[in-house]
Design a protein around this motif. Structure first.
Motif, PDB file in Angstrom:
ATOM      1  N   LEU A   8       0.353  -1.144   0.176  1.00 28.58           N
ATOM      2  CA  LEU A   8      -0.486   0.034   0.099  1.00 28.58           C
ATOM      3  C   LEU A   8       0.676   1.056  -0.319  1.00 28.58           C
ATOM      4  O   LEU A   8       0.653   2.649  -0.639  1.00 28.58           O
ATOM      5  CB  LEU A   8      -0.800  -0.011   1.162  1.00 28.58           C
ATOM      6  CG  LEU A   8      -2.635   0.758   1.458  1.00 28.58           C
ATOM      7  CD1 LEU A   8      -2.616   0.945   0.239  1.00 28.58           C
ATOM      8  CD2 LEU A   8      -2.857   0.681   2.474  1.00 28.58           C
ATOM      9  N   SER A   9       1.809   0.917   0.930  1.00 28.78           N
ATOM     10  CA  SER A   9       3.038   1.892   0.821  1.00 28.78           C
ATOM     11  C   SER A   9       3.153   2.668  -0.670  1.00 28.78           C
ATOM     12  O   SER A   9       3.390   3.355  -0.948  1.00 28.78           O
ATOM     13  CB  SER A   9       4.313   2.032   2.066  1.00 28.78           C
ATOM     14  OG  SER A   9       3.156   2.430   2.781  1.00 28.78           O
ATOM     15  N   ALA A  10       3.948   0.891  -1.243  1.00 35.33           N
ATOM     16  CA  ALA A  10       4.544   1.638  -2.697  1.00 35.33           C
ATOM     17  C   ALA A  10       4.036   2.285  -3.554  1.00 35.33           C
ATOM     18  O   ALA A  10       4.058   2.609  -4.376  1.00 35.33           O
ATOM     19  CB  ALA A  10       5.052   0.293  -2.879  1.00 35.33           C
ATOM     20  N   LEU A  11       1.963   1.585  -3.399  1.00 31.27           N
ATOM     21  CA  LEU A  11       1.399   1.811  -4.349  1.00 31.27           C
ATOM     22  C   LEU A  11       0.859   3.373  -3.759  1.00 31.27           C
ATOM     23  O   LEU A  11       0.660   4.387  -4.916  1.00 31.27           O
ATOM     24  CB  LEU A  11       0.089   1.467  -3.787  1.00 31.27           C
ATOM     25  CG  LEU A  11      -1.198   1.557  -5.406  1.00 31.27           C
ATOM     26  CD1 LEU A  11      -1.084   0.829  -6.567  1.00 31.27           C
ATOM     27  CD2 LEU A  11      -2.494   0.595  -4.553  1.00 31.27           C
ATOM     28  N   LEU A  12       1.357   4.802  -2.316  1.00 26.98           N
ATOM     29  CA  LEU A  12       0.285   5.979  -3.086  1.00 26.98           C
ATOM     30  C   LEU A  12       1.892   6.780  -2.787  1.00 26.98           C
ATOM     31  O   LEU A  12       1.653   7.400  -2.053  1.00 26.98           O
ATOM     32  CB  LEU A  12      -0.917   5.770  -1.783  1.00 26.98           C
ATOM     33  CG  LEU A  12      -1.360   4.673  -1.675  1.00 26.98           C
ATOM     34  CD1 LEU A  12      -2.496   4.928  -0.373  1.00 26.98           C
ATOM     35  CD2 LEU A  12      -2.414   5.634  -2.854  1.00 26.98           C
ATOM     36  N   VAL A  44      -5.173   5.067   5.642  1.00 28.62           N
ATOM     37  CA  VAL A  44      -5.276   6.391   4.103  1.00 28.62           C
ATOM     38  C   VAL A  44      -4.919   7.651   4.096  1.00 28.62           C
ATOM     39  O   VAL A  44      -6.747   7.756   4.281  1.00 28.62           O
ATOM     40  CB  VAL A  44      -5.131   5.284   3.316  1.00 28.62           C
ATOM     41  CG1 VAL A  44      -4.886   5.780   1.270  1.00 28.62           C
ATOM     42  CG2 VAL A  44      -4.272   3.850   3.033  1.00 28.62           C
ATOM     43  N   LEU A  45      -4.647   8.559   3.670  1.00 29.48           N
ATOM     44  CA  LEU A  45      -5.400   9.523   3.904  1.00 29.48           C
ATOM     45  C   LEU A  45      -4.536  10.156   2.173  1.00 29.48           C
ATOM     46  O   LEU A  45      -3.657  10.664   1.884  1.00 29.48           O
ATOM     47  CB  LEU A  45      -3.677  10.873   4.491  1.00 29.48           C
ATOM     48  CG  LEU A  45      -3.992   9.422   5.706  1.00 29.48           C
ATOM     49  CD1 LEU A  45      -2.200  10.194   6.915  1.00 29.48           C
ATOM     50  CD2 LEU A  45      -4.929  10.113   6.756  1.00 29.48           C
ATOM     51  N   PRO A  46      -6.044  10.107   1.012  1.00 27.42           N
ATOM     52  CA  PRO A  46      -5.365   9.823  -0.176  1.00 27.42           C
ATOM     53  C   PRO A  46      -5.482  11.378  -0.541  1.00 27.42           C
ATOM     54  O   PRO A  46      -6.367  12.280   0.948  1.00 27.42           O
ATOM     55  CB  PRO A  46      -7.019   9.535  -0.272  1.00 27.42           C
ATOM     56  CG  PRO A  46      -8.188   9.814   0.942  1.00 27.42           C
ATOM     57  CD  PRO A  46      -7.179   9.771   1.676  1.00 27.42           C
ATOM     58  N   ARG A  54      -7.233   4.188  -6.832  1.00 29.82           N
ATOM     59  CA  ARG A  54      -6.257   2.926  -6.202  1.00 29.82           C
ATOM     60  C   ARG A  54      -6.047   2.495  -5.652  1.00 29.82           C
ATOM     61  O   ARG A  54      -5.839   0.789  -5.219  1.00 29.82           O
ATOM     62  CB  ARG A  54      -4.427   3.705  -6.923  1.00 29.82           C
ATOM     63  CG  ARG A  54      -4.188   4.264  -7.652  1.00 29.82           C
ATOM     64  CD  ARG A  54      -2.702   4.501  -7.586  1.00 29.82           C
ATOM     65  NE  ARG A  54      -2.437   6.073  -7.429  1.00 29.82           N
ATOM     66  CZ  ARG A  54      -1.484   6.067  -6.731  1.00 29.82           C
ATOM     67  NH1 ARG A  54       0.014   5.457  -7.803  1.00 29.82           N
ATOM     68  NH2 ARG A  54      -1.128   7.637  -6.795  1.00 29.82           N
ATOM     69  N   VAL A  55      -6.232   2.902  -4.334  1.00 25.90           N
ATOM     70  CA  VAL A  55      -6.615   1.862  -2.794  1.00 25.90           C
ATOM     71  C   VAL A  55      -7.581   0.909  -2.723  1.00 25.90           C
ATOM     72  O   VAL A  55      -7.523   0.066  -2.110  1.00 25.90           O
ATOM     73  CB  VAL A  55      -7.595   2.887  -1.792  1.00 25.90           C
ATOM     74  CG1 VAL A  55      -7.188   2.248  -0.454  1.00 25.90           C
ATOM     75  CG2 VAL A  55      -6.255   3.979  -1.050  1.00 25.90           C
ATOM     76  N   LEU A  56      -8.994   1.445  -3.623  1.00 33.69           N
ATOM     77  CA  LEU A  56      -9.958   0.119  -4.005  1.00 33.69           C
ATOM     78  C   LEU A  56      -9.790  -0.269  -5.193  1.00 33.69           C
ATOM     79  O   LEU A  56      -9.901  -1.768  -4.624  1.00 33.69           O
ATOM     80  CB  LEU A  56     -11.745   1.391  -4.595  1.00 33.69           C
ATOM     81  CG  LEU A  56     -11.830   2.043  -3.038  1.00 33.69           C
ATOM     82  CD1 LEU A  56     -13.115   2.572  -3.722  1.00 33.69           C
ATOM     83  CD2 LEU A  56     -12.683   1.060  -1.869  1.00 33.69           C
ATOM     84  N   VAL A  57      -9.052   0.054  -5.830  1.00 35.09           N
ATOM     85  CA  VAL A  57      -8.380  -1.280  -6.684  1.00 35.09           C
ATOM     86  C   VAL A  57      -7.078  -2.245  -6.108  1.00 35.09           C
ATOM     87  O   VAL A  57      -7.828  -3.873  -5.814  1.00 35.09           O
ATOM     88  CB  VAL A  57      -7.385  -1.030  -7.756  1.00 35.09           C
ATOM     89  CG1 VAL A  57      -6.860  -2.519  -8.585  1.00 35.09           C
ATOM     90  CG2 VAL A  57      -8.735  -0.060  -8.831  1.00 35.09           C
ATOM     91  N   TRP A  58      -6.505  -1.968  -5.050  1.00 36.97           N
ATOM     92  CA  TRP A  58      -5.668  -3.022  -4.292  1.00 36.97           C
ATOM     93  C   TRP A  58      -6.417  -3.642  -3.241  1.00 36.97           C
ATOM     94  O   TRP A  58      -6.330  -4.657  -2.726  1.00 36.97           O
ATOM     95  CB  TRP A  58      -5.130  -1.785  -3.562  1.00 36.97           C
ATOM     96  CG  TRP A  58      -4.080  -2.442  -2.677  1.00 36.97           C
ATOM     97  CD1 TRP A  58      -2.682  -2.716  -2.488  1.00 36.97           C
ATOM     98  CD2 TRP A  58      -3.997  -2.271  -1.243  1.00 36.97           C
ATOM     99  NE1 TRP A  58      -1.914  -3.109  -1.659  1.00 36.97           N
ATOM    100  CE2 TRP A  58      -2.938  -2.893  -0.799  1.00 36.97           C
ATOM    101  CE3 TRP A  58      -5.392  -2.053  -0.319  1.00 36.97           C
ATOM    102  CZ2 TRP A  58      -3.212  -3.935   1.117  1.00 36.97           C
ATOM    103  CZ3 TRP A  58      -5.380  -2.083   0.953  1.00 36.97           C
ATOM    104  CH2 TRP A  58      -4.390  -2.785   1.870  1.00 36.97           C
ATOM    105  N   ALA A  59      -7.586  -2.959  -2.520  1.00 34.19           N
ATOM    106  CA  ALA A  59      -8.575  -3.502  -1.519  1.00 34.19           C
ATOM    107  C   ALA A  59      -9.213  -4.906  -2.856  1.00 34.19           C
ATOM    108  O   ALA A  59      -9.374  -5.834  -1.755  1.00 34.19           O
ATOM    109  CB  ALA A  59      -9.141  -2.694  -1.006  1.00 34.19           C
ATOM    110  N   SER A  60      -9.738  -4.116  -3.218  1.00 31.98           N
ATOM    111  CA  SER A  60     -10.444  -5.229  -4.518  1.00 31.98           C
ATOM    112  C   SER A  60      -9.048  -7.143  -4.864  1.00 31.98           C
ATOM    113  O   SER A  60      -9.663  -7.642  -4.299  1.00 31.98           O
ATOM    114  CB  SER A  60     -10.921  -5.060  -5.302  1.00 31.98           C
ATOM    115  OG  SER A  60     -12.318  -4.275  -5.384  1.00 31.98           O
ATOM    116  N   ASP A  61      -7.969  -6.029  -5.178  1.00 33.04           N
ATOM    117  CA  ASP A  61      -7.136  -7.631  -5.488  1.00 33.04           C
ATOM    118  C   ASP A  61      -6.986  -8.608  -3.803  1.00 33.04           C
ATOM    119  O   ASP A  61      -7.040  -9.655  -4.280  1.00 33.04           O
ATOM    120  CB  ASP A  61      -6.010  -6.907  -6.307  1.00 33.04           C
ATOM    121  CG  ASP A  61      -6.471  -6.577  -7.608  1.00 33.04           C
ATOM    122  OD1 ASP A  61      -7.455  -6.813  -7.831  1.00 33.04           O
ATOM    123  OD2 ASP A  61      -6.024  -5.232  -8.012  1.00 33.04           O
TER     124      ASP A  61
END
Ligand SMILES: Cc1cc2nc3c(=O)[nH]c(=O)nc-3n(C[C@H](O)[C@H](O)[C@H](O)COP(=O)(O)OP(=O)(O)OC[C@H]3O[C@@H](n4cnc5c(N)ncnc54)[C@H](O)[C@@H]3O)c2cc1C
Length: 457
Positions: A8-12, A44-46, A54-61
């Motif tokens: 998650l950190s790498a993503l955001l 997460v602090l968008p 991006r968080v939701l795609v990650w969370a779904s995956d």
């Protein structure tokens, strides 16, 4: 756990993800009196819609539960995260994007607080007229709970003032609904479906709001009544009198004592009259001119006096502000008195007298007392329940909810189901409707990652 948080950190970017000791206690709870607390995997602090997507795609995956959070002022446990989930906190998305004075519209990010919004639009002579009692609450939270508040008797609730949304679905798709217009007959109304869905259908990233002109003249009336029955019987008469009150609140004697003591407000009413008062009505009228307000004050005062008020006081402006503020803080007085729950049943306003009779009978049967106040102009009460034993509390609250439903009401007028009222909702609501709600949830959120356990299991 660690690989998930790292990805998650790498993503955001690490600056947008809190984990471990960096997760403050605030993120673990809301203001529900009996609520459980859970520390999430991460917060997460968008800073914009793309982060949310991006968080939701990650969370779904990764099948990770996601709980949206505004200011955490909710009263039903709806923003309390799952221990194996992440919180998406909208505290950095707090820009007022546009104030359109010609269309009377504001477009805001979900983390904007009511206080910030009203400060911004007041400069343009406008107001967002939905006033749930806690000004630090965010527009995202208001949308997700369909927040109401004191002024609903005149202006309605959140859903009457939201014209459109930008929202991110669990799949990561971004949808825009409605717009800067006041009507639509163009397919299912997705704006209204998302409003009140408590973060279970989509994450809201922008809200288009209807504003109204700020009326600068107002008067506040306080009417003590010898009985609660007379006070609540007067409410429908007041609402249909043509005055169009901005606010009609009832406050019972015990609650009035608690809120005035808590706020240090003096009512300016003699001790004898206070002792012979069982309930008060607090009424505000507003208008464009002082003459119009005077006329409405006369009419409202006459209606109150004719129907049993011991007296009618027109409060000086500063005393009025203090008393309304004290009433808004009644929740904290109930909390201080160690209330275990606050019930916010709504019934048709003309059924309020019968509902209050039943509340009294239920309290007697359970050898307790159930003090309260509420948005009586809407038939919406806030009753404090004092019962520590969970089984006894369940039995008592179920009776209150059943009484409200028998009179044509519902179990929550504005605080939502969350996790706190889920059991009652699932037990008392029509099973066909629950099944349909579940199918809607499934269509929006096939992997059930959005606030699972809220409204349904
Ligand atoms: C003293 C006090 C007085 C109050 N008086 C009133 C009142 O008069 N009327 C009333 O209606 N309420 C009242 N409330 C309750 C509360 O203020 C409202 O429920 C408010 O709408 C919550 O907003 P929030 O930003 O704190 O949301 P939170 O508590 O953070 O979250 C509430 C819900 O919204 C969801 N959510 C938050 N942001 C988003 C988003 N961007 N997208 C999708 N879902 C989201 C959360 O997941 C959760 O389900 C009061 C509370 C207090 C403490």
């Amino acid at each position: 756990v660690q690989p998930l948080v790292s990805s998650l950190s790498a993503l955001l970017g690490a600056e947008k993800v809190l984990s471990g000791d960096a997760i403050g206690d605030d993120y673990t709870h809301d203001e529900a009196l009996c609520g459980e607390r859970h520390v999430p995997l991460a917060v997460v602090l968008p800073s914009g819609v793309d982060d949310v997507r991006r968080v939701l795609v990650w969370a779904s995956d990764n099948r990770v539960p996601v709980t949206a959070r505004g200011a955490g002022t909710g009263l039903s446990g709806a923003c309390v995260p799952r221990a194996n989930g992440v919180v998406v906190s909208f505290e950095r998305m707090k820009r007022v994007l546009e104030i359109d004075t010609e269309n009377h519209v504001a477009i805001v990010e979900p983390g904007v607080s009511l206080e910030a919004l009203n400060a911004a639009v007041a400069e343009k002579g406008l107001v967002y007229p939905v006033f749930p009692g806690e000004n630090s609450a965010t527009l995202g939270g208001n949308v997700a709970t369909n927040a109401g508040g004191m002024r609903a008797v005149k202006y309605g609730v959140t859903r009457h003032h939201v014209l459109g949304l930008e929202a991110v679905l669990a799949t990561g798709e971004v949808i825009r609904t409605g717009g800067k217009f006041v009507k639509t007959s163009t397919g299912y109304d997705l704006t209204q479906l998302v409003i009140g869905s408590e973060g279970t259908l989509a994450l809201v990233t922008q809200v288009t709001l209807k504003l109204v002109p700020l009326l600068r003249h107002s008067a506040t009336l306080l009417a003590p009544f010898p009985t609660l029955d007379e006070a609540v019987c007067t409410i429908p008469l007041l609402v249909v009198s043509g005055v169009g009150p901005l606010l009609v609140e009832y406050i019972d004697r015990m609650t009035m004592m608690a809120i005035t003591a808590q706020s240090g407000v003096s009512l300016g009413i003699g001790a004898d009259m206070q002792a012979s008062t069982e309930a008060y009505l607090l009424v505000v009228v507003e208008g464009r001119t002082a003459d119009r307000v005077d006329e409405d004050t006369q009419l409202a005062g006459a209606t109150l006096a004719e129907h049993g008020a011991s007296d009618v006081f027109v409060l000086p402006a500063s005393a009025a502000t203090q008393l309304i503020d004290a009433r808004e803080k009644s929740f904290w007085a109930a909390k201080r008195a160690q209330a275990s729950e606050v019930v916010d049943v709504v019934v048709p306003r003309a059924s309020l007298p019968e509902f209050m009779h039943q509340v009294k009978a239920i309290a007697e049967r359970h050898s307790t007392f159930i003090p309260g106040c509420g948005h009586a102009g809407d038939g919406n009460v806030h009753l404090a329940v004092f019962e520590r034993d969970p089984d006894k509390r369940y039995a008592l609250m179920r009776e209150l909810f059943e009484a409200g439903r028998r009179l044509g009401g519902v179990i929550s007028g504005e605080h939502g189901i969350g996790v706190e009222k889920k059991r009652y909702f699932l037990e008392l609501e029509d099973p066909a409707k629950i099944a349909l709600l579940r199918r809607i949830k499934q269509a929006f959120d096939p992997n059930s990652i959005l606030n699972p356990g809220t409204i349904f299991d």
